[in-house]
Enzyme design. Structure first.
Site, PDB file in Angstrom:
ATOM      1  N   ASN A  19       0.847  -1.185   0.000  1.00  0.00           N
ATOM      2  CA  ASN A  19       0.000   0.000   0.000  1.00  0.00           C
ATOM      3  C   ASN A  19       0.885   1.237   0.000  1.00  0.00           C
ATOM      4  OD1 ASN A  19      -2.576   1.578   0.670  1.00  0.00           O
ATOM      5  ND2 ASN A  19      -1.183   2.190   2.294  1.00  0.00           N
ATOM      6  N   GLU A  20       0.710   2.106  -0.971  1.00  0.00           N
ATOM      7  CA  GLU A  20       1.372   3.411  -1.016  1.00  0.00           C
ATOM      8  C   GLU A  20       2.861   3.336  -0.671  1.00  0.00           C
ATOM      9  OE1 GLU A  20      -0.973   6.127   1.360  1.00  0.00           O
ATOM     10  OE2 GLU A  20      -2.706   5.928   0.056  1.00  0.00           O
TER      11      GLU A  20
END
Ligand code: NAG
Ligand code: NAG
Ligand code: NAG
Ligand code: NAG
Ligand code: NAG
Ligand code: NAG
Ligand code: NAG
Length: 642
Positions: free
Chosen positions: A353-354
């Protein structure tokens, strides 16, 4: 969602003015689409006449429809029993919960390198001051059906939708959350310490700089670790078909590294979560790493952990340990264990994630993309999985402030190449890092032809967290010279472009959030989606989008908290633009996930709340906000029927 990027990564232009958008919302019927509805409106002159007066205000009471359960359970890979030979050296054990009252467990004899004593020592060394409370629950709560009264839709919004596009039948629409932000129970059932535990221990000046008022730890959050069945029951009741959650690495492997034992309680937890979701008609979507790197990657020294984990990095906004020598091997090992256990039931996977948030230097990007590609090949070639794999990108595509001005366009291109390029060029296209990245991050690790060959095509689609739009303009005459100057005196480094909060005509770029510096910018969404689809020639999924409200300033009355029209408007406007992108721009948008299904812990505080449900922090009770009904209704009334 990670709130820090706008503060640290880019130079923010001064506010010059504002632009207001009138967003629309859809009740269940669409009179604009029906020829008969427009007939009266087309009459030239009104007709006036008396009638017998009556109190005729009637109210149509509609309730949300639960998702239908699956008639057959789809399989995306062979079950674990058939693939376990791929991981011959796994041993499982369990540790139970860390008992803070007796610093050492009853079996305090030294029971091995990975025994109970070693587990306790991990916690004793962790930066968890005042860790005493364990919340209300200590065992999985049985779900109860959501009463019909809670599922009655709110009165319609004032602005109705004017679009007639339908939602494609295979559009993946759901909600998202992440382990560290909702689970709580951080030291229970074998979970070991991870980096989110340090976020509440930020030095006060850093917290102030980030606008965090009430630093709070993640010790309890939403107690979803014990309430997950009830949370899933609620999602099914309101009509949600996909649930995107993250698995906590430190619950699966308390000792993090390859060759260390697997926590059977952690596996059992997520196994039941997945099975329960499926039993309710909800497809599980899994993220392997959502900022929660185990603390082992930061060494044993608490002072150093806090310093290293602090928000002090030159490209990423926080150190997530990706640069550690053993990171790649350890993450791939963890990912293989999770995938081999759950791939049979999970249609979509996200490795990271990110990752921009935690990539503090060149080697950290190298480790992230290479470990992603290794897991991709493991999944496709060894597990023979038929689901789809991607990463969730942070930093939404930038848009030039003035698209007719060449230097603005060049600034936006530089911004996108720098932020998205190091991941998307190699992974989607098999192309080398873009020059914007190489000139800025001079310690980047060169990619060989062989590397590019392995990396290429390992994103089945692009996962993009598109909360807002960075509106980019030039701030330096020579971007290359700025990017080459990494001295702290260069305040424009590393981005070397400006981000404007206003349009060229001095209006704000969108509805400002009341809690953080972020704007609702649906107007730019089609451009952003077009950039991704047409540059990388890969379908796009909006893996997170949402709008925060000021959690600290919640009105005291529950029904006022529930009436979050600003969030309804945000979602309906974004979804309307997504449908236009699909039908008018021919962009393959696979789906969208709302952040978040419930108010949660936003990396150090509860100041900013993105929830479609409110959480009472005393009782842990959840309440649907009106935005949840509005958005599900918007989607369901447009869903193409087979
Ligand atoms: C399993 O462990 C044995 C003994 O430690 C080692 O020789 C072997 O290479 C390991 N296999 C895998 C696939 O890691
Ligand atoms: C821990 O609790 C003590 C006593 O209530 C308080 O003074 C201290 O600030 C707390 N520390 C943290 C980091 O919360
Ligand atoms: C921990 O790290 C800090 C900062 O680098 C250092 O001052 C301290 O001596 C270290 N403590 C130990 C026990 O090594
Ligand atoms: C383009 O933008 C730059 C920077 O804002 C400005 O200096 C320049 O005058 C603009 N060029 C044109 C043709 O408007
Ligand atoms: C910073 O710039 C110097 C001079 O160009 C370069 O040698 C160094 O590698 C750069 N640091 C990083 C971390 O890129
Ligand atoms: C959010 O609420 C808190 C508490 O009422 C208040 O101090 C703060 O100013 C609010 N923030 C904004 C941006 O309105
Ligand atoms: C949260 O629960 C407490 C305890 O039941 C109650 O007093 C309070 O009013 C609730 N808060 C809201 C906003 O409903």
């Amino acid at each position: 969602m990670f709130l820090f990027f706008l503060y640290l990564l880019v130079f923010i232009g001064s506010a010059l003015g504002q632009q207001i958008y009138t967003h629309t919302h859809g009740p269940s019927t669409r009179p604009f689409c029906q020829p008969t509805a427009t007939k009266a409106a087309l009459e030239k002159n009104p007709t006036y006449k008396y009638a017998q007066f009556k109190y005729t205000n009637t109210e149509t009471v509609r309730t949300a429809s639960p998702v239908p359960t699956f008639t057959s359970t789809p399989r995306y890979a062979p079950p674990y029993a058939e693939v376990k030979h791929l991981l011959p050296n796994i041993s499982t054990t369990s540790w139970g919960s860390w008992d803070t009252r007796s610093a050492r467990p009853a079996s305090s004899h030294n029971d091995g390198q990975y025994g109970h004593l070693a587990f306790s020592k991990l916690w004793e060394a962790a930066p968890v001051p005042n860790f005493t409370s364990r919340g209300l629950y200590s065992t999985t709560v049985s779900p109860t059906p959501v009463p019909t009264e809670e599922l009655v839709l709110p009165p319609p919004l004032l602005f109705g939708p004017t679009d007639c596009y339908s939602v494609p039948q295979d559009f993946v629409f759901g909600v998202a959350g992440s382990a560290a932000q909702i689970e709580g129970a951080i030291a229970d059932e074998g979970r070991a310490p991870a980096i989110p535990e340090t976020f509440a221990n930020l030095p006060p000046e850093t917290a102030a700089k980030l606008g965090i008022r009430d630093l709070s730890p993640n010790y309890i959050t939403d107690e979803n670790y014990y309430l997950y069945r009830q949370d899933i029951e609620r999602l099914a009741s309101i009509g949600i078909r996909y649930y995107s959650f993250s698995i906590a690495w430190s619950r699966i492997l308390p000792f993090a590294f390859s060759g260390t034992p697997v926590n059977s309680q952690g596996l059992a937890h997520y196994d039941d979560l997945i099975n329960f979701a499926i039993s309710k008609g909800i497809s599980p979507v899994v993220t392997l790493h959502h900022f929660d790197t185990p603390l082992q990657f930061f060494g044993d020294n608490q002072t150093e952990i806090l310093t290293n984990a602090g928000i002090r990095c030159y490209l990423g906004t926080s150190n997530l340990g990706f640069q550690h020598d053993l990171f790649e091997d350890a993450f791939v090992n963890y990912g293989k264990i999770v995938m081999s256990h759950f791939a049979d039931r999970v249609p979509f996977w996200f490795t990271f994630n990110e990752p921009q948030v935690g990539t503090v230097n060149g080697i950290s990007v190298d480790h992230v993309i290479k470990s992603h590609a290794k897991l991709y090949h493991f999944y496709k070639d060894e597990l023979r999985g038929t689901g789809k794999i991607s990463m969730k990108m942070e930093i939404p595509p930038g848009v030039p402030l003035n698209p007719l001005n060449e230097s603005h366009v060049a600034a936006a291109e530089h911004f996108n190449d720098l932020q998205l390029g190091p991941f998307l060029y190699p992974l989607a296209l098999g192309r080398d890092y873009p020059s914007a990245y190489k000139m800025t991050v001079q310690d980047y690790v060169p990619l060989s032809e062989g590397d590019l060959c392995n990396l290429k095509g390992t994103l089945d689609f692009i996962g993009m967290d598109v909360y807002t739009a960075p509106i980019v303009f030039p701030v330096v005459y020579d971007i290359a010279a700025c990017a080459a100057n990494n001295k702290t005196s260069n305040s424009f480094y590393p981005s070397c472009v400006g981000i404007s909060e206003t349009t060229e005509n001095d209006w704000l770029i969108g509805q400002p959030s009341e809690s953080i510096q972020m704007y609702s910018t649906p107007t730019y969404l089609r451009t952003q989606l077009s950039y991704l689809w047409n540059t990388f020639r890969t379908p796009v999924m909006v893996t997170e989008f949402g709008h925060p409200t000021n959690g600290t300033a919640n009105p005291p009355e529950l029904n006022a908290i529930q009436y979050d029209t600003v969030r309804s408007e945000y979602y309906v406007a974004f979804l309307g633009e997504i449908l236009k992108a699909i039908w008018e721009d021919h962009i393959h948008v696979l789906g969208a996930f709302m952040w978040s299904f419930v108010d949660n812990w936003e990396w150090g505080s509860f100041d900013s709340q993105f929830g479609l449900q409110y959480v009472n922090r005393t009782t842990q009770e959840r309440t649907f906000k009106r935005s949840f009904f509005d958005v599900v209704d918007y989607i369901e009334t447009r869903r193409a029927r087979s």
